[in-house]
Structures are given as structure tokens and as C-alpha cells.
Design a protein around this motif. Structure first.
Motif, PDB file in Angstrom:
ATOM      1  N   GLU A 337       0.813  -1.226   0.000  1.00  0.00           N
ATOM      2  CA  GLU A 337       0.000   0.000   0.000  1.00  0.00           C
ATOM      3  C   GLU A 337       0.844   1.274   0.000  1.00  0.00           C
ATOM      4  N   PHE A 338       2.054   1.204   0.571  1.00  0.00           N
ATOM      5  CA  PHE A 338       2.747   2.424   0.950  1.00  0.00           C
ATOM      6  C   PHE A 338       2.999   3.366  -0.216  1.00  0.00           C
ATOM      7  N   TYR A 339       3.596   2.886  -1.281  1.00  0.00           N
ATOM      8  CA  TYR A 339       3.972   3.791  -2.376  1.00  0.00           C
ATOM      9  C   TYR A 339       2.782   4.162  -3.245  1.00  0.00           C
ATOM     10  N   LYS A 340       1.662   3.460  -3.085  1.00  0.00           N
ATOM     11  CA  LYS A 340       0.446   3.859  -3.796  1.00  0.00           C
ATOM     12  C   LYS A 340      -0.108   5.159  -3.231  1.00  0.00           C
ATOM     13  N   LYS A 341       0.248   5.427  -1.966  1.00  0.00           N
ATOM     14  CA  LYS A 341      -0.225   6.665  -1.333  1.00  0.00           C
ATOM     15  C   LYS A 341       0.583   7.875  -1.778  1.00  0.00           C
TER      16      LYS A 341
END
Length: 341
Positions: A337-341
Motif C-alpha cells: 500500500e505504501f507507495y500507492k499513497k
């Protein structure tokens, strides 16, 4: 565009590029991570549960419940009590007659690595020349020897390094690694065991000899050193050439290290699992908050691997097992999820 494999994403990150997700390094054998180990098995015979628990130098290893069954050098009856006599005691095993190709083939069968999805990590240096000396003599005599007989210590370290380099030269291309790893625990939680000057004199040039083999092959290098070892990182990055450091424990100034090196040095871990997750009131929500906080601090722009060591000394402890499983589940969720944010 096709999604990267776990291996491709890991290699992108360790080379200082922006990964698509946070690589997750786990010691859980049930989870196939982005890396798989490979090193000559005869170097690790003390770790074989069916062996005699003596390493190639004759040091006997014992298990410890507190270390969840991990093996440590026996803490009494050391094999070397006088550093000036090391020539008579420390004898490298003969390399004559070893079928290196057959060994590599069997090692890779014994520890199968999915080469398409996992980076093969070649372990070099036999666990570290500092740790070798401490295993030979114990910490009290070993540290005294470094101060009282530095020339003898250097001669011993050269002897050990010469041997490890011979093994690397004969085997590294047989395992066809994507990464080299070295390690040496030269620090405790509060301070290093040796001064910076001693580290630069005794260890940096010899580590660099080991990693020359990786640099010649354009292999990134991982470095294991527990405890407060931040004072050594300039030399390890700029001279030895490491690309990643684990477990990057939070007794170090991790924010300062991140700011100083950026993606030149991947921080793997940045959390002390055994103390952070020891509480008896942990919920999945609390675990998620802890891991998000770590990711928010160290993962922006890349340069970070998730890695949590949680030792379980009682295999029947269902709550500890739940913690371990939940930590793994949440790490993988956040990593995606992290870099999608």
C-alpha cells in the motif's frame, strides 16, 4: 506494463532506485521472501543439527532457549588462551580434493531458491573475523588481545581473511549470486565493542578484500551488524562498499543516517522486534500503527526494507505465534500500500 517480480523489486531497491513496494525480509521459513541464501555448506557445519556442533576452526557451539534455539559459541573452555600462540591452535581446513561444483549443486538443492522470483544472496566471510576472535578466546581475552597484541591480531585476521578469500574465489561463480552478504557483530546495544580507530585498522581493509569479489561482479552488498554501530557506517559505505545494513536497530540515529546516506544505504529493519512487540496487550490495530510509523519514517523515496526479528522461545505460546503471524501479515499489507499513497 508488467509488474516487477519480488526479486526485481528487491534489486531495484538495494541499488538505490525507487521500488514499487517495500521489500519484506522475513526469517519465517513458511514465507518465501525476495531473497534466498547460498553459501558453501562445509563452512556452516556447526549449524547442522545433526553435526558435532564444531565449526571449521574447532569452536564448539551450543543452543540457547533464550535465543529460540539459536547457536552460540560455548561460553567456557575456549580453544585459544594466548593470542601469541594462535599459529599453533588456529588451523584452516584443507581445501584439497573438494568437489566445489558438486557442493554448490547440493547446497542449492538443499536450500532451493526460486531464481526467477528470489535474489540469490551469497554469504561470505564465515560470520566475521571479529566474531571469530571472540569465539576463539571469549570477549574478555579477545578484547584484551586487540589492545595488548595488535600485531598478532592483525596476523590472525590476515590468515582468516586469506582463507575466506580462497573459498570465495573458488565458489562465488558456482552459486551465481545476485547479492553478496557479509556480517560481523562489532557492537552491543549501547556502544561498539571497539573504537573507530581499531575498527578502521583491524577490520575495514579485510572486509574490503572480501567485498572486492562482489564489486568486480557488480553485486550489491548487504551488511549485518547488530547494536549501536553507526560510527562504522562511513567506512562501510565508502570503503567497503555496502549497499544495505541490517537490522538497523533503533539504538542508532536512524533518522540522521537516512538523511546522511539517502538511498546509498538501505536501512533494513529500523525496529527492535523483541522489545517493541513484547507487550501483552498488543492488538492488530496497535501492531499496524507501529509498522505504519516505521514505514512513514524510513520508507519515503525508497531506501528501506521491512524486517522484524521476533524470537519465540516457547513454540506452544499461541499468543506469541499470533503476534508473529500478524506482524508478517501487516508488513506485507503495508508494503503493497505504501507507495500507492
Amino acid at each position: 506494463m508488467a509488474q516487477l517480480t519480488e526479486k526485481e523489486n528487491y534489486l531495484r531497491c538495494i541499488r538505490g532506485e525507487q521500488p514499487e513496494w517495500i521489500p519484506v525480509i522475513t526469517m519465517d521459513p513458511a514465507i518465501k521472501g525476495p531473497t534466498g541464501g547460498a553459501s558453501p555448506s562445509f563452512m556452516m557445519r556447526a549449524m547442522d543439527p545433526n553435526g558435532d556442533h564444531r565449526d571449521i576452526w574447532g569452536v564448539e557451539y551450543i543452543t540457547s532457549k533464550e535465543a529460540a534455539g539459536g547457536m552460540i559459541p560455548k561460553t567456557w573452555d575456549f580453544i585459544l588462551d594466548d593470542i601469541t600462540k594462535w599459529h599453533d591452535v588456529i588451523k584452516a581446513p584443507s581445501l584439497e580434493g573438494i568437489d566445489w561444483e558438486m557442493m554448490a549443486k547440493k547446497d542449492m538443492e538443499r536450500m532451493p531458491v526460486d531464481r526467477e522470483n528470489q535474489a540469490v544472496t551469497y554469504g561470505a566471510g564465515g560470520g566475521g573475523i571479529f566474531q571469530n576472535l571472540m569465539a576463539f578466546m571469549g570477549f574478555t581475552e579477545g578484547l584484551c588481545a586487540l589492545s595488548e597484541e595488535p600485531e598478532e591480531c592483525e596476523a590472525l585476521f590476515d590468515y582468516l581473511t586469506d582463507f575466506y578469500c580462497q573459498v570465495i574465489e573458488k565458489t562465488i561463480d558456482l552459486y551465481k549470486p545476485d547479492v553478496m552478504s557479509i556480517g560481523d557483530d562489532t557492537a552491543a546495544w549501547g556502544n561498539p565493542f571497539v573504537s573507530l580507530n581499531m575498527f578502521q585498522k583491524f577490520f575495514v581493509p579485510r572486509y574490503a578484500r572480501l567485498t572486492d569479489y562482489a564489486k568486480e561482479r557488480d553485486l550489491p552488498i548487504t551488511y549485518h551488524n547488530c547494536g549501536k554501530c553507526e560510527i562504522f557506517l562511513d567506512d562501510m559505505v565508502n570503503t567497503v562498499g555496502i549497499n544495505a545494513w541490517d537490522p538497523a536497530q533503533n539504538c542508532n540515529d536512524l533518522a540522521g543516517i537516512k538523511a546522511k546516506f539517502g538511498n546509498r544505504l538501505i536501512l533494513s529493519g529500523c525496529i527492535n522486534g523483541s522489545s517493541t512487540f513484547v507487550a501483552d496487550d498488543l492488538t492488530e490495530e496497535k501492531i499496524r500503527d507501529i509498522l505504519w510509523d516505521v514505514a512513514n519514517k524510513y520508507a519515503p523515496g525508497g531506501g528501506f526494507f521491512f524486517q522484524v526479528f521476533l524470537l519465540i522461545d516457547d513454540k506452544t505460546d499461541k499468543y506469541m505465534q499470533w503476534k508473529k503471524d500478524t506482524i508478517n501479515k501487516v508488513m506485507f499489507e503495508i508494503s503493497k500500500e505504501f507507495y500507492k499513497k
